[in-house]
Design a protein around this motif. Structure first.
Motif, short mmCIF file in Angstrom:
data_model
loop_
_atom_site.label_atom_id
_atom_site.label_comp_id
_atom_site.label_asym_id
_atom_site.label_seq_id
_atom_site.Cartn_x
_atom_site.Cartn_y
_atom_site.Cartn_z
N ARG A 178 -2.87 -5.39 -9.15
CA ARG A 178 -3.42 -4.20 -8.50
C ARG A 178 -4.86 -4.54 -8.16
O ARG A 178 -5.65 -4.87 -9.03
N LYS A 185 2.30 -0.07 8.60
CA LYS A 185 1.97 1.36 8.67
C LYS A 185 2.05 1.86 10.11
O LYS A 185 2.53 2.96 10.38
N ASP A 192 -4.61 2.35 -4.43
CA ASP A 192 -3.14 2.32 -4.37
C ASP A 192 -2.65 1.03 -3.72
O ASP A 192 -1.59 1.01 -3.09
N GLU A 193 -3.42 -0.03 -3.87
CA GLU A 193 -3.07 -1.32 -3.25
C GLU A 193 -2.66 -2.34 -4.31
O GLU A 193 -3.36 -2.55 -5.31
N TYR A 210 -1.13 -3.23 7.59
CA TYR A 210 -1.52 -2.18 8.52
C TYR A 210 -0.59 -2.14 9.73
O TYR A 210 -0.35 -1.07 10.32
N ASP A 254 -3.13 -8.29 4.45
CA ASP A 254 -3.67 -6.94 4.64
C ASP A 254 -3.44 -6.46 6.07
O ASP A 254 -3.00 -5.33 6.32
N ASN A 283 0.85 -1.18 0.00
CA ASN A 283 0.00 0.00 0.00
C ASN A 283 0.89 1.24 0.00
O ASN A 283 1.80 1.36 0.82
#
Length: 546
Positions: free
Chosen positions: A198, A277, A202-203, A274, A270, A159
């Motif tokens: 894709r 991030k 934006d992933e 996160y 996923d 991401n």
């Protein structure tokens, strides 16, 4: 005469010598003087042996094929590059000589349409990378291979950090160019066997395969690749007159068997992204087992779902289906399951249907849905308008694949005293290509009983024209993913036009689902759609509210 139809190739070929005994004008015009020549040398650029793909070569041993034997097959001709659908039949020619009459119909246009649908349905229109549909197929294939060989693979969920600021500052056209450049950098970085996709916005997800059977060694490979991607993506972007610095966060989930579903693998990657991030961005993280706590909640919800089915906490809502001729008319409804949990309130089907599929509870839940829909049809028999409404219900793969499915649904219909044609069974494309002969047999049985059949989410799966013509179906349902951006995405418009054209060619109803705006409705009517379903007309509501 059909023998000299300009679009049909007709010839007679000796089964023993492969000599061309007869050719119509179309054959001669396309391939020159044929009579007396050897078929495989003439049609296949001087091939020296009989064609292995020819059904007669595959099936003639050990016993000679009888007169009247027929085959249907497709082939791309290497001389003119065109595709033909052949219908062959063994006949007695002259002096007890056996020959095959071969009739070839040019299906090049249909093949190109088929390939275009497949491309648009499997690749991202902006970056030309694989989309989520193709990615999931690739993951499933890799899982099977890993299960057999014990190799480790991984999903790298990428991401872009703060990408929203690019769109907000410079507009979506610049943002799109940045995404294209980012995809180019990812492709340039990945050297090992992989699928780069894709999945939206934006992933990106990269499926990376290795030949490593040791988890630690495999992790080192994925660490190295991830760091290269991060280094590449954080380099300055020069787009038009703008300069951008955008980093990325990557979540990594390893797997080496089939113990976890494709959707769960993506979800785990996923969640790991996160975490990356949360650790400051511009870094990567492997899936944290602590996230299993979330999965434990799903297990609890599955138990609650079992109780809900047993204690009748479920109910059906109905969404109207509209036919537009000179005016709009309700011709049917789709039955949609709703769960009113005693403590959590309404729980979304998107949350509990996957759990039902995974746990096998979809079988009793599916039977309850069919029975409840039949009861509602019976109730509507006494109402002047609603008595003609057909009710569409979704049939899951697991439900359909049960050996008892046909007898079960027939029994439910009989008990409720309704005609099968009042039910339309919606089946997904992915289901229809599993065990083809068995599926076709079951579909024909349902059709003979009077049930109406529909392909749900059409355009997102196999979409083979040669296969579609064999299905005894009544309807194609355009997936709502194509409707969502119809007014702004030319690719979606092309796909929908193609599906409507296919439907007309096969004499099928074509319904667009997920119609939410007036603009979508108007666009669909402009391109020839006649059947509609979506919030623009009505949200799903109880039978009492209809």
């Amino acid at each position: 005469m059909i023998v000299n139809n300009k679009e049909t190739l007709i010839c007679a070929i000796d089964l023993e010598t492969h000599e061309i005994l007869y050719a119509n004008n179309s054959c001669i015009k396309e391939f020159g003087d044929l009579i007396g020549k050897t078929c495989y040398k003439t049609f296949q650029k001087n091939k020296k042996t009989p064609c292995s793909f020819c059904p007669f070569e595959q099936y003639k041993q050990p016993n000679p094929l009888a007169v009247g034997t027929t085959f249907e097959w497709e082939n791309e001709n290497p001389i003119n590059g065109r595709y033909y659908l052949f219908n062959d039949c063994i006949v007695e020619w002259r002096d007890n000589q056996k020959a095959k009459i071969q009739v070839g119909i040019d299906i090049t246009k249909q093949k190109k349409l088929e390939e275009e649908i497949k491309r648009l349905a499997n690749y991202d229109s902006l970056t030309n990378l694989a989309n989520k549909t193709l990615l999931k197929k690739s993951i499933s294939s890799t899982m099977k291979k890993n299960h057999q060989k014990g190799f480790y693979s991984a999903l790298l969920f990428i991401n872009l950090d703060n990408f929203k600021a690019v769109n907000d500052k410079s507009g979506h056209s610049i943002g799109d160019k940045l995404l294209i450049e980012a995809s180019r950098r990812i492709k340039k970085t990945i050297k090992s066997k992989s699928v780069i996709s894709r999945i939206g916005g934006d992933e990106f997800i990269v499926l990376v395969e290795t030949s490593k059977k040791d988890e630690t060694l495999a992790m080192r490979v994925f660490e190295k690749i991830s760091q290269k991607i991060l280094d590449s993506l954080k380099e300055t972007y020069f787009i038009d007159n703008y300069e951008f610095r955008v980093s990325a966060s990557i979540g990594i989930k390893l797997f080496n068997d089939e113990s976890t579903s494709v959707d769960k693998l993506i979800s785990y990657a996923d969640n790991a992204m996160y975490n990356a991030k949360g650790n400051g961005k511009n870094t990567f993280c492997f899936f944290d087992p602590k996230l299993q706590k979330i999965m434990d909640e799903k297990i609890k919800l599955t138990e609650s779902l079992k109780e809900a089915i047993e204690q009748n906490q479920m109910n059906l809502h109905y969404q109207t289906q509209i036919f537009l001729n000179q005016e709009e008319k309700i011709v049917g409804v789709e039955a949609l399951i709703r769960w009113n949990h005693p403590t959590r309130g309404m729980i979304s089907p998107a949350e509990f249907i996957p759990l039902a599929e995974e746990s096998g509870l979809i079988i009793p839940l599916g039977e309850w849905i069919i029975d409840e829909a039949c009861k509602q049809i019976k109730t509507w028999k006494s109402e002047k308008v609603k008595k003609s409404w057909r009710v569409s219900i979704n049939v899951s793969s697991k439900q359909f694949e049960m050996d008892s499915f046909v007898s079960t649904i027939k029994n439910i219909v009989d008990i409720n005293g309704i005609h099968p044609n009042m039910l339309r069974l919606e089946l997904t494309e992915s289901l229809l290509i599993k065990n083809v002969d068995k599926v076709l047999d079951r579909l024909h049985k349902l059709k003979e009983m009077g049930f109406s059949l529909s392909i749900d989410d059409f355009g997102t799966g196999y979409s083979s024209l040669s296969y579609l013509k064999r299905l005894p179906i009544n309807e194609l349902k355009i997936d709502q993913s194509f409707i969502k951006d119809l007014t702004t995405d030319k690719n979606d418009e092309i796909i929908i036009k193609t599906i409507i054209t296919i439907g007309k060619k096969f004499g099928l109803e074509v319904i667009a689902e997920g119609v939410e705006t007036k603009e979508q409705y108007q666009k669909l009517t402009e391109i020839g759609c006649k059947y509609f379903q979506g919030y623009f007309f009505s949200k799903p509501i109880s039978a009492q509210q209809l």
